[in-house]
Design a protein around this motif. Structure first.
Motif, mmCIF file in Angstrom:
data_model
loop_
_atom_site.group_PDB
_atom_site.id
_atom_site.type_symbol
_atom_site.label_atom_id
_atom_site.label_comp_id
_atom_site.label_asym_id
_atom_site.label_seq_id
_atom_site.Cartn_x
_atom_site.Cartn_y
_atom_site.Cartn_z
ATOM 1 N N GLY A 405 -23.261 3.268 -1.310
ATOM 2 C CA GLY A 405 -21.954 3.676 -0.805
ATOM 3 C C GLY A 405 -21.340 2.671 0.150
ATOM 4 N N GLU A 406 -21.972 1.514 0.329
ATOM 5 C CA GLU A 406 -21.483 0.496 1.267
ATOM 6 C C GLU A 406 -20.177 -0.112 0.767
ATOM 7 N N PRO A 407 -19.107 -0.149 1.585
ATOM 8 C CA PRO A 407 -17.865 -0.812 1.182
ATOM 9 C C PRO A 407 -18.033 -2.327 1.242
ATOM 10 N N VAL A 408 -17.713 -3.011 0.139
ATOM 11 C CA VAL A 408 -17.966 -4.454 0.079
ATOM 12 C C VAL A 408 -16.716 -5.260 -0.239
ATOM 13 N N ALA A 409 -15.632 -4.618 -0.662
ATOM 14 C CA ALA A 409 -14.429 -5.379 -1.011
ATOM 15 C C ALA A 409 -13.225 -4.449 -1.082
ATOM 16 N N PHE A 410 -12.051 -5.059 -0.949
ATOM 17 C CA PHE A 410 -10.770 -4.383 -1.174
ATOM 18 C C PHE A 410 -9.902 -5.317 -2.012
ATOM 19 N N SER A 411 -9.041 -4.729 -2.820
ATOM 20 C CA SER A 411 -8.030 -5.506 -3.526
ATOM 21 C C SER A 411 -6.696 -4.807 -3.362
ATOM 22 N N ALA A 412 -5.619 -5.559 -3.580
ATOM 23 C CA ALA A 412 -4.271 -4.983 -3.518
ATOM 24 C C ALA A 412 -3.425 -5.615 -4.605
ATOM 25 N N TRP A 413 -2.523 -4.827 -5.181
ATOM 26 C CA TRP A 413 -1.567 -5.310 -6.183
ATOM 27 C C TRP A 413 -0.188 -4.919 -5.677
ATOM 28 N N LEU A 414 0.436 -5.831 -4.960
ATOM 29 C CA LEU A 414 1.697 -5.559 -4.269
ATOM 30 C C LEU A 414 2.872 -5.749 -5.227
ATOM 31 N N ARG A 415 3.761 -4.762 -5.279
ATOM 32 C CA ARG A 415 4.988 -4.837 -6.084
ATOM 33 C C ARG A 415 6.154 -5.128 -5.144
ATOM 34 N N LEU A 416 6.872 -6.232 -5.420
ATOM 35 C CA LEU A 416 7.914 -6.689 -4.504
ATOM 36 C C LEU A 416 9.201 -6.953 -5.284
ATOM 37 N N ALA A 417 10.225 -6.142 -5.013
ATOM 38 C CA ALA A 417 11.538 -6.374 -5.624
ATOM 39 C C ALA A 417 12.456 -7.126 -4.670
ATOM 40 N N GLU A 418 12.200 -6.985 -3.388
ATOM 41 C CA GLU A 418 12.928 -7.740 -2.365
ATOM 42 C C GLU A 418 12.078 -7.754 -1.107
ATOM 43 N N LEU A 419 12.307 -8.738 -0.260
ATOM 44 C CA LEU A 419 11.522 -8.872 0.969
ATOM 45 C C LEU A 419 12.453 -8.942 2.168
ATOM 46 N N ASP A 420 12.070 -8.242 3.243
ATOM 47 C CA ASP A 420 12.833 -8.385 4.478
ATOM 48 C C ASP A 420 12.217 -9.506 5.314
ATOM 49 N N GLU A 421 12.862 -9.815 6.430
ATOM 50 C CA GLU A 421 12.438 -10.946 7.266
ATOM 51 C C GLU A 421 11.030 -10.742 7.808
ATOM 52 N N GLU A 422 10.702 -9.518 8.185
ATOM 53 C CA GLU A 422 9.370 -9.248 8.737
ATOM 54 C C GLU A 422 8.290 -9.480 7.690
ATOM 55 N N GLU A 423 8.538 -9.076 6.449
ATOM 56 C CA GLU A 423 7.550 -9.262 5.387
ATOM 57 C C GLU A 423 7.366 -10.734 5.052
ATOM 58 N N LEU A 424 8.452 -11.510 5.112
ATOM 59 C CA LEU A 424 8.357 -12.932 4.826
ATOM 60 C C LEU A 424 7.541 -13.675 5.872
ATOM 61 N N THR A 425 7.638 -13.241 7.113
ATOM 62 C CA THR A 425 6.927 -13.944 8.186
ATOM 63 C C THR A 425 5.523 -13.400 8.419
ATOM 64 N N ALA A 426 5.232 -12.189 7.934
ATOM 65 C CA ALA A 426 3.935 -11.568 8.217
ATOM 66 C C ALA A 426 2.819 -12.095 7.335
ATOM 67 N N ASP A 427 3.145 -12.598 6.155
ATOM 68 C CA ASP A 427 2.105 -12.953 5.196
ATOM 69 C C ASP A 427 2.486 -14.238 4.472
ATOM 70 N N PRO A 428 1.861 -15.371 4.810
ATOM 71 C CA PRO A 428 2.223 -16.644 4.171
ATOM 72 C C PRO A 428 1.930 -16.679 2.679
ATOM 73 N N ILE A 429 0.975 -15.893 2.215
ATOM 74 C CA ILE A 429 0.666 -15.864 0.786
ATOM 75 C C ILE A 429 1.846 -15.279 0.022
ATOM 76 N N VAL A 430 2.306 -14.111 0.472
ATOM 77 C CA VAL A 430 3.440 -13.458 -0.171
ATOM 78 C C VAL A 430 4.696 -14.311 -0.026
ATOM 79 N N ALA A 431 4.890 -14.924 1.131
ATOM 80 C CA ALA A 431 6.080 -15.746 1.348
ATOM 81 C C ALA A 431 6.124 -16.915 0.373
ATOM 82 N N MET A 432 4.971 -17.571 0.140
ATOM 83 C CA MET A 432 4.969 -18.703 -0.783
ATOM 84 C C MET A 432 5.213 -18.236 -2.219
ATOM 85 N N ALA A 433 4.620 -17.101 -2.613
ATOM 86 C CA ALA A 433 4.853 -16.577 -3.957
ATOM 87 C C ALA A 433 6.335 -16.268 -4.155
#
Length: 674
Positions: A405-433
């Motif tokens: 039962g040990e947690p060993v990983a997480f994944s996320a599949w983010l759906r983005l139709a538009e981004l606000d300024e906070e989202e662009l600056t909070a995550d460089p991975i998403v910003a570059m994509a």
């Protein structure tokens, strides 16, 4: 029937028995059960069952030897030599009825399976206490044995499985298999004793084959005869070949390839001794699977390809229709069809019995997410995980070790139709994509970008856990609606990620670490073409179905439609239209692109007749583009309309066709605008 102990060392039978004793390996658990019964501490009846060639006869010969050493009188009855009648069987087994020390061994019981009820109800109750009866056959005992309380302590059922890996190697040692041939032989035969022994004989004879060793057709034919035998009909053989090719076989999968009698054939498959039932359907013994696959590929390569395509079509549709819970199994089943593809070598785990389990993210798991992300990728990555977990918790999946039962990983599949300024600056991975998508071919109305993220503890980055996460990613890609771009962030790109995708040249950074972004443009290479490219592997090469498509803006698309309508009567001009490189035409596989575009335009014009309000638009388009009227003035005259009215109808008709085709471009050619 043979009696136990008077053979002399000068006889051939003694030498045969000695050679078999030397070749016997493993089966410690089965021998322990037999010894307990032999010395009075176990059952009175031992029922051994397993598929052909699994070693039942060898085990019974060993039981006979052990009983003789213990000083017990032994009788061996061979079901192949008996008439299936109670009188004959009782005469052959009479020692078991008159001697309380007797050990009665009945082999090949499947040949006299019709006597099972008589054996259970009439014969065995008359056996003296102290006697031991061992029954061995391919089929498991009737459920009525276990349903009867009287047999609860008197009967022990032993399903015989493959030899363990160490025992299989010991068998190869005793057979003299050359060292260089052992791994390919073991890969083919696993722990199946008969397959190992036959393969060993060939490997010893052709010792120079080394790692190129594969079972020849003589071995395949012999094993099929021994393990499968004669089949009732061609339909039964086809059903068994489907069962061998698919990961798991269900009745609906069988029905897709064999519409007639699927239910009857499924029930027949379910009763075969070398076919097992799992939570997801039926599957054959591994050796039987390999033999049937090898035989069909060699015997009927065209039939094999047809079967493969039918099953793949059905399983691909199952992925698209699966619920969120079922999508992992559906993807695993689809990829299993391509298990010989080296690019997919990591997709062969049994997800239903796997080492890891997937869960949706719950509110109480967020703290665990932060701890895992920090340990896996550092504080900056954990900050990004926390940011998106608050905004899109439904995008996250948690992975635990099943055993602990040990947690060993997480994944996320983010759906983005538009981004606000906070989202662009909070995550460089998403910003570059996001920046890459906007700079290349921007989103059209209703489209979105997906960004896949992963936080896995270091010991699990190259484990079967990655299979599970990749199945989820592939399921997301095949099921997405209106996804324009997908990006998958990989911190350790040596992992087998990005099949059928490419990485962008820039590497975003989180803290001190650089990441790799795998990218795919789903408008240029749609899901169906991407799947073909994925399963074809590196050797598949480009094809018309997987060629990169043109991604037109709505304005460019509208202009291309207007121009193509004017060129309807000129196929050579149509061939140069950018529409021939769009999704519209790519999904009409097998047609010349210019012909397919002309057909599609004509169908769109004809479709306007279905709505009484659009009939006038259909008439204007038909006279202008389908009948080849040289000028618009002449077209208006032929319709009996004022030129301004004709122009209004023509413009409205072109707009209806454009809207219809644009809708199909976005949603697929089966869609129609409403």
């Amino acid at each position: 029937m043979s009696s136990g102990s008077s053979d002399k060392s000068g006889l051939l039978g003694w030498r045969l028995r000695a050679a078999r004793e030397l070749a016997f390996v493993g089966r410690e658990e089965e021998l322990a059960v037999f010894h307990a019964a032999l010395y009075g501490g176990g059952c009175s009846v031992l029922y051994v069952h397993g598929p052909g060639g699994i070693g039942k006869s060898a085990l019974l010969r060993r039981f006979a030897h052990e009983a003789a050493v213990a000083g017990r009188p032994v009788s061996m009855v061979d079901g192949r030599m008996l008439e299936p009648s109670p009188a004959v069987s009782e005469a052959e087994a009479e020692l078991g009825l008159r001697d309380a020390d007797a050990v009665l061994l009945v082999d090949h019981f499947e040949r006299i399976q019709g006597l099972e009820g008589w054996l259970r109800e009439r014969f065995l109750p008359r056996v003296p206490l102290g006697a031991l009866v061992v029954i061995a056959g391919r089929n498991p005992p009737d459920m009525r044995w276990q349903a009867d309380p009287g047999w609860a302590g008197a009967l022990e059922v032993l399903p015989l499985r493959d030899l363990r890996a160490g025992d299989a190697r010991a068998l190869m040692d005793s057979s003299g298999v050359p060292a260089e041939s052992r791994e390919p032989l073991l890969a083919f035969a696993g722990g199946h004793p008969l397959a190992l022994l036959l393969g060993a004989a060939v490997a010893v004879k052709d010792g120079g084959a080394g790692r190129r060793w594969t079972p020849n057709q003589d071995v395949v034919a012999t094993l099929l005869d021994q393990l499968v035998g004669e089949l009732p009909s061609a339909a039964h053989r086809h059903a068994l070949e489907i069962c061998a090719h698919a990961y798991m076989t269900t009745e609906d999968l069988l029905r897709a390839a064999l519409p007639e009698d699927a239910g009857t054939l499924f029930r027949w498959l379910r009763r075969l001794p070398f076919v097992e039932s799992g939570s997801l359907g039926l599957f054959p013994h591994d050796v039987v699977r390999e033999l049937l696959e090898a035989d069909l590929r060699w015997r009927d390569p065209e039939g094999y390809a047809v079967m493969h395509d039918r099953i793949r079509t059905q399983l691909a549709e199952r992925v698209r229709a699966a619920s969120d819970v079922d999508v992992l199994g559906a993807v695993a089943a689809l990829l299993y069809l391509h298990r010989d593809n080296g690019a997919l070598a990591g997709f062969h785990g049994r997800h239903d019995e796997g080492e890891f389990q997937e869960e949706v993210l719950r509110e109480e798991d967020v703290g665990t997410l932060l701890r895992v992300a920090t340990a896996a990728e550092g504080a900056a990555a954990a900050g990004c995980a926390a940011f998106w977990a608050e905004r899109q918790p439904e995008a996250f999946r948690l992975y635990r070790r099943t055993e602990t039962g040990e947690p060993v990983a997480f994944s996320a599949w983010l759906r983005l139709a538009e981004l606000d300024e906070e989202e662009l600056t909070a995550d460089p991975i998403v910003a570059m994509a996001w920046a890459h998508a906007r700079a290349t071919t921007p989103l059209r109305a209703g489209e979105h970008v997906a960004v896949g993220r992963l936080w896995a503890l270091p010991p699990y980055r190259n484990s079967p856990l990655m299979d599970l996460i990749q199945w989820r990613v592939i399921g997301n890609c095949l099921r997405a609606e209106r996804m324009a771009w997908s990006y998958i962030e990989i911190r350790h790109p040596n992992q087998a990620w990005g099949s059928g995708m490419r990485d962008i040249s820039e590497q975003p950074r989180l803290g001190d670490d650089a990441c790799t972004l795998f990218v795919h443009d789903w408008r240029a290479v749609p899901a169906r073409a991407w799947l073909e490219r994925l399963v074809a592997g590196p050797a598949g090469g480009p094809s018309a179905a997987t060629a990169k498509l043109a991604v037109l803006s709505q304005t460019e698309f509208a202009e291309a439609v207007r121009k193509a309508l004017r060129q309807l009567s000129r196929p050579a001009a149509l061939a140069a239209s950018p529409l021939t490189r769009t999704r519209l035409i790519a999904e009409r596989a097998g047609q010349n692109p210019a012909t397919a575009l002309g057909d599609l335009l004509r169908q769109a014009i004809d479709g306007l007749r279905e709505d009484p309000r659009s009939v006038k638009f259909h008439r204007a388009l038909s006279v202008t583009f389908l009948r080849g009227t040289p000028t618009q003035e002449l077209a208006a005259e032929r319709l009996g309309l004022p030129f301004t009215t004709y122009r209004r109808h023509l413009t409205a008709g072109i707009e209806r066709v454009r809207a219809d085709l644009w809708h199909r471009e976005l949603y697929g050619t089966s869609a129609r605008s409403t």
